[in-house]
Design a protein around this motif. Structure first.
Motif, PDB file in Angstrom:
ATOM      1  N   PHE A  83      -8.013   0.329   1.686  1.00 29.77           N
ATOM      2  CA  PHE A  83      -8.764  -0.488   0.736  1.00 29.77           C
ATOM      3  C   PHE A  83     -10.108   0.125   0.375  1.00 29.77           C
ATOM      4  O   PHE A  83     -10.896  -0.472  -0.352  1.00 29.77           O
ATOM      5  N   GLY A  84     -10.385   1.327   0.907  1.00 31.73           N
ATOM      6  CA  GLY A  84     -11.548   2.105   0.511  1.00 31.73           C
ATOM      7  C   GLY A  84     -12.885   1.414   0.675  1.00 31.73           C
ATOM      8  O   GLY A  84     -13.084   0.596   1.566  1.00 31.73           O
ATOM      9  N   GLU A  85     -13.793   1.756  -0.228  1.00 30.36           N
ATOM     10  CA  GLU A  85     -15.172   1.263  -0.129  1.00 30.36           C
ATOM     11  C   GLU A  85     -15.313  -0.211  -0.483  1.00 30.36           C
ATOM     12  O   GLU A  85     -16.347  -0.816  -0.240  1.00 30.36           O
ATOM     13  N   HIS A  86     -14.267  -0.806  -1.057  1.00 27.26           N
ATOM     14  CA  HIS A  86     -14.324  -2.218  -1.436  1.00 27.26           C
ATOM     15  C   HIS A  86     -13.845  -3.139  -0.312  1.00 27.26           C
ATOM     16  O   HIS A  86     -14.214  -4.307  -0.273  1.00 27.26           O
ATOM     17  N   GLY A  87     -13.003  -2.634   0.583  1.00 27.48           N
ATOM     18  CA  GLY A  87     -12.434  -3.483   1.620  1.00 27.48           C
ATOM     19  C   GLY A  87     -11.485  -4.505   1.013  1.00 27.48           C
ATOM     20  O   GLY A  87     -11.036  -4.369  -0.128  1.00 27.48           O
ATOM     21  N   LEU A  88     -11.187  -5.544   1.759  1.00 22.51           N
ATOM     22  CA  LEU A  88     -10.299  -6.617   1.301  1.00 22.51           C
ATOM     23  C   LEU A  88     -10.890  -7.949   1.748  1.00 22.51           C
ATOM     24  O   LEU A  88     -10.631  -8.418   2.860  1.00 22.51           O
ATOM     25  N   GLY A  89     -11.710  -8.525   0.886  1.00 19.74           N
ATOM     26  CA  GLY A  89     -12.353  -9.801   1.201  1.00 19.74           C
ATOM     27  C   GLY A  89     -13.062  -9.750   2.538  1.00 19.74           C
ATOM     28  O   GLY A  89     -13.754  -8.787   2.851  1.00 19.74           O
TER      29      GLY A  89
ATOM     30  N   PRO B 120     -15.400  -2.860   4.178  1.00 15.10           N
ATOM     31  CA  PRO B 120     -15.384  -1.594   3.437  1.00 15.10           C
ATOM     32  C   PRO B 120     -15.252  -0.399   4.383  1.00 15.10           C
ATOM     33  O   PRO B 120     -15.752  -0.422   5.509  1.00 15.10           O
ATOM     34  N   ASN B 121     -14.565   0.622   3.907  1.00 15.67           N
ATOM     35  CA  ASN B 121     -14.401   1.891   4.628  1.00 15.67           C
ATOM     36  C   ASN B 121     -13.763   1.738   6.004  1.00 15.67           C
ATOM     37  O   ASN B 121     -14.145   2.411   6.958  1.00 15.67           O
ATOM     38  N   SER B 122     -12.768   0.860   6.099  1.00 16.09           N
ATOM     39  CA  SER B 122     -12.080   0.621   7.375  1.00 16.09           C
ATOM     40  C   SER B 122     -10.743   1.350   7.439  1.00 16.09           C
ATOM     41  O   SER B 122      -9.920   1.244   6.531  1.00 16.09           O
ATOM     42  N   ASP B 123     -10.534   2.080   8.533  1.00 19.52           N
ATOM     43  CA  ASP B 123      -9.229   2.660   8.815  1.00 19.52           C
ATOM     44  C   ASP B 123      -8.316   1.544   9.307  1.00 19.52           C
ATOM     45  O   ASP B 123      -8.777   0.563   9.891  1.00 19.52           O
ATOM     46  N   LEU B 124      -7.013   1.704   9.070  1.00 21.55           N
ATOM     47  CA  LEU B 124      -6.025   0.710   9.502  1.00 21.55           C
ATOM     48  C   LEU B 124      -4.976   1.352  10.397  1.00 21.55           C
ATOM     49  O   LEU B 124      -4.687   2.543  10.276  1.00 21.55           O
ATOM     50  N   VAL B 125      -4.396   0.549  11.268  1.00 22.79           N
ATOM     51  CA  VAL B 125      -3.238   0.944  12.073  1.00 22.79           C
ATOM     52  C   VAL B 125      -2.179  -0.115  11.810  1.00 22.79           C
ATOM     53  O   VAL B 125      -2.407  -1.305  12.036  1.00 22.79           O
TER      54      VAL B 125
ATOM     55  N   LEU C 238       0.848  -1.193   0.000  1.00 24.14           N
ATOM     56  CA  LEU C 238       0.000   0.000   0.000  1.00 24.14           C
ATOM     57  C   LEU C 238       0.886   1.246   0.000  1.00 24.14           C
ATOM     58  O   LEU C 238       1.822   1.344   0.804  1.00 24.14           O
ATOM     59  N   PRO C 239       0.625   2.201  -0.890  1.00 20.68           N
ATOM     60  CA  PRO C 239       1.444   3.418  -0.929  1.00 20.68           C
ATOM     61  C   PRO C 239       1.526   4.130   0.422  1.00 20.68           C
ATOM     62  O   PRO C 239       2.578   4.675   0.773  1.00 20.68           O
ATOM     63  N   ALA C 240       0.455   4.103   1.208  1.00 21.22           N
ATOM     64  CA  ALA C 240       0.471   4.766   2.519  1.00 21.22           C
ATOM     65  C   ALA C 240       1.462   4.099   3.472  1.00 21.22           C
ATOM     66  O   ALA C 240       2.092   4.773   4.290  1.00 21.22           O
ATOM     67  N   ILE C 241       1.625   2.783   3.359  1.00 22.62           N
ATOM     68  CA  ILE C 241       2.609   2.090   4.195  1.00 22.62           C
ATOM     69  C   ILE C 241       4.011   2.455   3.731  1.00 22.62           C
ATOM     70  O   ILE C 241       4.889   2.762   4.539  1.00 22.62           O
ATOM     71  N   ALA C 242       4.233   2.442   2.419  1.00 20.53           N
ATOM     72  CA  ALA C 242       5.552   2.812   1.881  1.00 20.53           C
ATOM     73  C   ALA C 242       5.941   4.214   2.330  1.00 20.53           C
ATOM     74  O   ALA C 242       7.058   4.441   2.809  1.00 20.53           O
TER      75      ALA C 242
END
Length: 103
Positions: A78-84, A89-94, A52-56
């Motif tokens: 992963f935006g509105e699609h999420g990841l499986g 969808p629409n989840s923030d990550l840490v 993910l560009p944000a991680i890089a």
């Protein structure tokens, strides 16, 4: 982004190869992925297509031995699609990253 521990040596930058461990969590603390569980760190060239560009961008400026917490809003993850079934969808990550080596 918050530094948890400052490392030493060569600084990570776009185009450099970086070996690191990470734990990716949803904002509620549920673990999505943890490289420690694979017992093998990840190696990638920052700015490539396999991270993910944000991680890089969050790894840029780190050095071996450094640990950093990177908060990523949903639209940069992963935006509105999420990841499986792992990331709704629409989840923030840490993401907590520990850099092992920079080349």
């Amino acid at each position: 982004t918050k530094d948890l521990e400052i490392g030493g040596g060569t600084m990570a930058d776009m185009g450099r190869s970086v070996t690191f461990h990470y734990v990716m969590r949803l904002a509620d603390g549920r673990i999505v992925e943890d490289t420690h569980g694979f017992d093998q760190p990840r190696t990638t060239e920052l700015g490539g297509n396999d991270l993910l560009p944000a991680i890089a961008r969050g790894i840029v400026g780190m050095r071996a031995g450094g640990r950093r917490q990177i908060k990523i809003p949903a639209f940069m993850a992963f935006g509105e699609h999420g990841l499986g079934t792992q990331v709704p969808p629409n989840s923030d990550l840490v993401v907590e990253v520990e850099v092992i080596k920079v080349e």
